[in-house]
Design a protein around this motif. Sequence first.
Motif, short mmCIF file in Angstrom:
data_model
loop_
_atom_site.label_atom_id
_atom_site.label_comp_id
_atom_site.label_asym_id
_atom_site.label_seq_id
_atom_site.Cartn_x
_atom_site.Cartn_y
_atom_site.Cartn_z
N ASN A 285 58.83 37.95 62.66
CA ASN A 285 59.85 38.01 61.62
C ASN A 285 59.93 39.41 61.00
O ASN A 285 58.95 40.16 61.03
N PRO A 286 61.08 39.75 60.40
CA PRO A 286 61.23 41.06 59.76
C PRO A 286 60.25 41.23 58.60
O PRO A 286 60.04 40.31 57.80
N LEU A 287 59.65 42.41 58.50
CA LEU A 287 58.73 42.72 57.42
C LEU A 287 59.40 43.68 56.44
O LEU A 287 60.17 44.55 56.83
N GLU A 288 59.06 43.51 55.18
CA GLU A 288 59.53 44.42 54.14
C GLU A 288 58.32 45.04 53.46
O GLU A 288 57.18 44.60 53.67
N ILE A 289 58.56 46.04 52.64
CA ILE A 289 57.48 46.78 52.01
C ILE A 289 57.75 46.97 50.53
O ILE A 289 58.88 47.23 50.12
N THR A 290 56.71 46.79 49.73
CA THR A 290 56.80 47.05 48.30
C THR A 290 55.44 47.56 47.84
O THR A 290 54.51 47.70 48.65
N SER A 291 55.30 47.84 46.56
CA SER A 291 54.04 48.37 46.06
C SER A 291 53.08 47.24 45.70
O SER A 291 53.46 46.07 45.65
N LEU A 292 51.83 47.61 45.44
CA LEU A 292 50.81 46.62 45.08
C LEU A 292 51.13 46.01 43.72
O LEU A 292 51.83 46.61 42.90
N PRO A 293 50.59 44.82 43.46
CA PRO A 293 50.75 44.24 42.13
C PRO A 293 50.20 45.18 41.05
O PRO A 293 49.34 46.03 41.33
N ILE A 294 50.68 45.03 39.84
CA ILE A 294 50.28 45.91 38.74
C ILE A 294 49.58 45.12 37.65
O ILE A 294 49.67 43.88 37.59
N LEU A 295 48.87 45.83 36.78
CA LEU A 295 48.24 45.18 35.63
C LEU A 295 49.30 44.79 34.61
O LEU A 295 49.31 43.68 34.08
N SER A 296 50.21 45.72 34.32
CA SER A 296 51.32 45.48 33.41
C SER A 296 52.33 46.59 33.62
O SER A 296 52.03 47.62 34.25
N GLU A 297 53.51 46.42 33.08
CA GLU A 297 54.55 47.42 33.26
C GLU A 297 54.26 48.71 32.50
O GLU A 297 54.83 49.76 32.80
N THR A 298 53.37 48.65 31.53
CA THR A 298 53.05 49.84 30.75
C THR A 298 51.80 50.56 31.25
O THR A 298 51.51 51.67 30.82
N ALA A 299 51.07 49.93 32.15
CA ALA A 299 49.84 50.52 32.67
C ALA A 299 50.16 51.39 33.89
O ALA A 299 51.24 51.28 34.48
N PRO A 300 49.25 52.27 34.29
CA PRO A 300 49.47 53.07 35.50
C PRO A 300 49.70 52.17 36.71
O PRO A 300 49.20 51.04 36.78
#
Length: 408
Positions: A285-300
């Motif tokens: 199946n087609p694969l997509e790419i995104t970034s890793l999960p984050i701690l919060s939107e205000t954290a690095p």
Amino acid sequence: MLNRRELLRNGLLFGGAAAMSQTPILKALAQDATMRLYWWGTPARAERTLGVAKLFEAAHAGVKINGEVGGADYWPKLTTMIAGGNAPDIFQLEPGRFADYSRRGTNLPLNDYLGKVIRTDKLAKGVLDLGTVDGKVTGMPLSLNAFALLYDSEAFKQAGIAPPSAKTTWDDFAKTCIELTKAIGKKNVWAVGNACRYNYAFNAFLVQRGKKLFNEDGKIGFDAKDAKDWYGYWDSLAKNGGCVPAEIQALDKLLVDSNPLSTGNAVMAIAFSNQLPAYQAVTKNPLEITSLPILSETAPSGLFYRPGLHWSIASTAKNPDLAAQFIDFFVNDIEAGKVLGVERGVPVNLDVRNVVTPTIDAVARKTMDYIASIAGRVGPYPPPVPLGASEFEERAFRPMPTSSHLAS
């Protein structure tokens, strides 16, 4: 076309002499010279690497390059060769071990070659910093990549669940994984592999908390609570069915082909951006790419641009001048860049990058677009790991049951 099956089976691959040298100086360097090149990776990487080696031979009369491909035994084999005085002339290193090898004196400093034999005028800003340890450039970064999350878009579509995005927190990710496994409803198929022993994923997790795997002084940059939270997260996810169990994860040798996503036991993988084409090659199946999960939107974000891999010249190389010529060719030659594409990551030579970009396929373009998309979210590159970090990684992050770290 190279036979990939024979390529992997034999490990030791071609070497050929070429017709003519470009200049008298290169001819003098290249006459009746043999070099050993050692790396790990997929069949596609081997094919591309050897393609560049053949181009180099064709431009340097009398040169023969013997290419050796390692697998899960890469690191112990490399260590054995170095200890026995039989190191390859040029060998591949990855960021987590690069500084450790450099500080053991196995890598020849390249400073005297830079701007002379190894051209640097077209390299992206900061590239040489990614190959610098204690003030010396001891390896040439071959590409740029970043941590990433790969996912089967069809699996999410069929489940009616929104896929992860740049705003997905670790808590959100856990909930999604548990729901997705249930929605898939197939025996021996889970949402994602168990990434608790992926040191690079833990490093991103730490950066999101304002910490590091190692500090600038070489000391460990996290505490027991950080480790407890990380391992506890994945232990809880496994118990709740969100990631593969230990007996499945034990089969992962940190190679693309052995990852649960590739074996059909998962529909997501925490990996590196440049690995998307390799995963797509073994996934239906087609694969997509995104970034890793984050701690919060205000954290690095936990993201940073990293060298996909390095070429280092052994301090014992018999012909270091010729080895430096090869590294220059590998990084700076346009035709070599066309052969390599973005399999190892985004090219570090800007001219090569501009030429290669229009030629790559849709899957490879996703990796380029991803690297561009995170430009405003990346942080500084971590400090070099201290001497002995390899042993630390083997003990703290050894895959289940055991294997070598071949992440990139």
